[in-house]
Design a protein around this motif. Structure first.
Motif, PDB file in Angstrom:
ATOM      1  N   SER A   1       0.864  -1.184   0.000  1.00 13.57           N
ATOM      2  CA  SER A   1       0.000   0.000   0.000  1.00 13.57           C
ATOM      3  C   SER A   1       0.897   1.228   0.000  1.00 13.57           C
ATOM      4  CB  SER A   1      -0.889   0.007   1.247  1.00 13.57           C
ATOM      5  OG  SER A   1      -1.478   1.274   1.443  1.00 13.57           O
ATOM      6  N   GLY A   2       0.400   2.311  -0.573  1.00  8.99           N
ATOM      7  CA  GLY A   2       1.131   3.567  -0.458  1.00  8.99           C
ATOM      8  C   GLY A   2       1.300   3.986   0.989  1.00  8.99           C
ATOM      9  N   MET A   3       0.433   3.467   1.863  1.00 11.12           N
ATOM     10  CA  MET A   3       0.524   3.789   3.277  1.00 11.12           C
ATOM     11  C   MET A   3       1.740   3.160   3.942  1.00 11.12           C
ATOM     12  SD  MET A   3      -3.489   3.606   4.422  1.00 11.12           S
ATOM     13  CE  MET A   3      -3.121   3.997   6.142  1.00 11.12           C
ATOM     14  N   HIS A   4       2.418   2.240   3.247  1.00 11.13           N
ATOM     15  CA  HIS A   4       3.623   1.656   3.841  1.00 11.13           C
ATOM     16  C   HIS A   4       4.689   2.709   4.073  1.00 11.13           C
ATOM     17  CE1 HIS A   4       5.980   1.848   0.106  1.00 11.13           C
ATOM     18  NE2 HIS A   4       7.016   1.474   0.822  1.00 11.13           N
ATOM     19  N   GLN A   5       4.598   3.821   3.331  1.00 14.22           N
ATOM     20  CA  GLN A   5       5.582   4.896   3.500  1.00 14.22           C
ATOM     21  C   GLN A   5       5.506   5.500   4.901  1.00 14.22           C
ATOM     22  OE1 GLN A   5       7.942   5.605   1.452  1.00 14.22           O
ATOM     23  NE2 GLN A   5       7.324   5.189  -0.652  1.00 14.22           N
ATOM     24  N   GLY A   6       4.371   5.362   5.558  1.00 12.70           N
ATOM     25  CA  GLY A   6       4.217   5.861   6.919  1.00 12.70           C
ATOM     26  C   GLY A   6       4.485   4.812   7.983  1.00 12.70           C
ATOM     27  N   GLY A   7       4.923   3.626   7.555  1.00 14.08           N
ATOM     28  CA  GLY A   7       5.216   2.561   8.500  1.00 14.08           C
ATOM     29  C   GLY A   7       6.487   2.830   9.289  1.00 14.08           C
ATOM     30  N   ARG A   8       6.569   2.222  10.467  1.00 17.39           N
ATOM     31  CA  ARG A   8       7.725   2.397  11.346  1.00 17.39           C
ATOM     32  C   ARG A   8       8.657   1.199  11.205  1.00 17.39           C
ATOM     33  NH1 ARG A   8       4.288   2.639  16.675  1.00 17.39           N
ATOM     34  NH2 ARG A   8       3.189   1.096  15.409  1.00 17.39           N
TER      35      ARG A   8
ATOM     36  N   LYS B   1       2.203  -3.054   6.195  1.00 16.42           N
ATOM     37  CA  LYS B   1       2.489  -2.994   4.769  1.00 16.42           C
ATOM     38  C   LYS B   1       3.966  -2.682   4.509  1.00 16.42           C
ATOM     39  CE  LYS B   1      -1.404  -4.319   3.247  1.00 16.42           C
ATOM     40  NZ  LYS B   1      -1.494  -5.641   2.573  1.00 16.42           N
ATOM     41  N   LEU B   2       4.606  -1.955   5.420  1.00 18.74           N
ATOM     42  CA  LEU B   2       6.060  -1.791   5.312  1.00 18.74           C
ATOM     43  C   LEU B   2       6.742  -3.146   5.486  1.00 18.74           C
ATOM     44  CD1 LEU B   2       8.707  -0.234   5.139  1.00 18.74           C
ATOM     45  CD2 LEU B   2       8.458   0.297   7.581  1.00 18.74           C
ATOM     46  N   PHE B   3       6.298  -3.919   6.480  1.00 16.49           N
ATOM     47  CA  PHE B   3       6.917  -5.213   6.741  1.00 16.49           C
ATOM     48  C   PHE B   3       6.753  -6.164   5.557  1.00 16.49           C
ATOM     49  CE2 PHE B   3       5.869  -4.584  11.548  1.00 16.49           C
ATOM     50  CZ  PHE B   3       6.856  -3.601  11.623  1.00 16.49           C
ATOM     51  N   VAL B   4       5.556  -6.215   4.973  1.00 15.69           N
ATOM     52  CA  VAL B   4       5.344  -7.171   3.896  1.00 15.69           C
ATOM     53  C   VAL B   4       6.039  -6.718   2.609  1.00 15.69           C
ATOM     54  CG1 VAL B   4       3.178  -6.345   2.838  1.00 15.69           C
ATOM     55  CG2 VAL B   4       3.618  -8.809   3.047  1.00 15.69           C
ATOM     56  N   THR B   5       6.209  -5.413   2.430  1.00 19.11           N
ATOM     57  CA  THR B   5       6.969  -4.920   1.282  1.00 19.11           C
ATOM     58  C   THR B   5       8.439  -5.297   1.432  1.00 19.11           C
ATOM     59  OG1 THR B   5       5.416  -3.080   1.094  1.00 19.11           O
ATOM     60  CG2 THR B   5       7.466  -2.885  -0.137  1.00 19.11           C
ATOM     61  N   ALA B   6       8.945  -5.200   2.655  1.00 21.47           N
ATOM     62  CA  ALA B   6      10.309  -5.634   2.927  1.00 21.47           C
ATOM     63  C   ALA B   6      10.453  -7.141   2.731  1.00 21.47           C
ATOM     64  CB  ALA B   6      10.717  -5.233   4.344  1.00 21.47           C
TER      65      ALA B   6
END
Length: 226
Positions: A116-123, A144-149
């Motif tokens: 998601s574009g919201m992954h950019q706000g992930g910690r 979504k940051l974790f799954v993109t990683a």
């Protein structure tokens, strides 16, 4: 034609992907959380789609889903579409389940993970996370940051597999809501393209895609230590 497994395919983008791939002549394996939910994919089952059942918030049921998929034979592609937006199950469903399924399903040629574009706000911080779903320790953006990683890590570790993450946009699904401004068709086109397309760009790996265009993800996605 390809054999494609789509998680969370009883509604939303997952159902749209499954329908389109079936219309194009691909062999589709759909997934529902429960047997009752299979009613939503009855038309696909009548057309020859196979189905697996299991609640991806439960690790044991997730392992059972992987076993069911493997019993059907090798997949050409897996689309990790299932997700929840809020609550304690964000990490189990959005991150743990894709990880377990990636590890346990016989390795396909292509893997697609819904970001998601919201992954950019992930910690980019893994400390204190409750991966079991007993309490809220992460946001949707974090997951979504974790799954993109994860998608990027799989691309590095399995060079023979095309592993990519996709931002479908804010589309009018049950999760996105009826007022979502983005195009629903474009919201699932990229997943289908990465899973089955002959375009040389669709056969690359390690990308973060939005509407068939490569974008730069959060810097942590490229951080191998993270």
């Amino acid at each position: 034609m390809a054999r494609v497994f789509v998680t969370g395919s009883a509604d939303g983008l997952g159902l749209a992907v499954a329908r389109t791939l079936s219309d194009e002549g691909h062999e589709v394996v759909v997934h529902a959380r429960s047997r009752e939910r299979l009613e939503a994919v009855a038309a696909l089952l009548e057309r020859g789609a196979a189905a697996v059942v299991g609640d991806l918030s439960d690790p044991d049921q997730t392992r059972a889903v992987a076993e069911q998929v493997n019993e059907l034979g090798p997949m050409d592609a897996v689309i990790h579409n299932a997700g929840v937006y809020s609550g304690a199950l964000v990490l189990p469903v959005n991150v743990v389940a894709p990880y377990l399924l990636t590890a346990l399903i016989r390795r396909p040629a292509r893997l697609v993970y819904l970001s998601s574009g919201m992954h950019q706000g992930g910690r980019p911080d893994l400390r204190g996370r409750d991966w079991t779903g007993r309490r809220v320790t992460a946001s949707y953006s974090d997951s979504k940051l974790f799954v993109t990683a994860l998608a990027a890590a799989v691309a590095r570790r399995w060079p023979e597999v095309c592993s990519n993450a996709v931002d479908p946009g804010w589309v009018p699904t049950k999760m996105g809501g009826p007022g979502a401004p983005d195009d629903l068709r474009l919201g699932h086109l990229t997943q289908e393209w990465l899973a089955t397309g002959d375009d040389p760009r669709a056969r690359t790996s390690g990308g973060y895609w939005h509407h068939q265009e490569l974008l730069d993800p959060h810097p942590a996605v490229r951080d191998e230590q993270f």
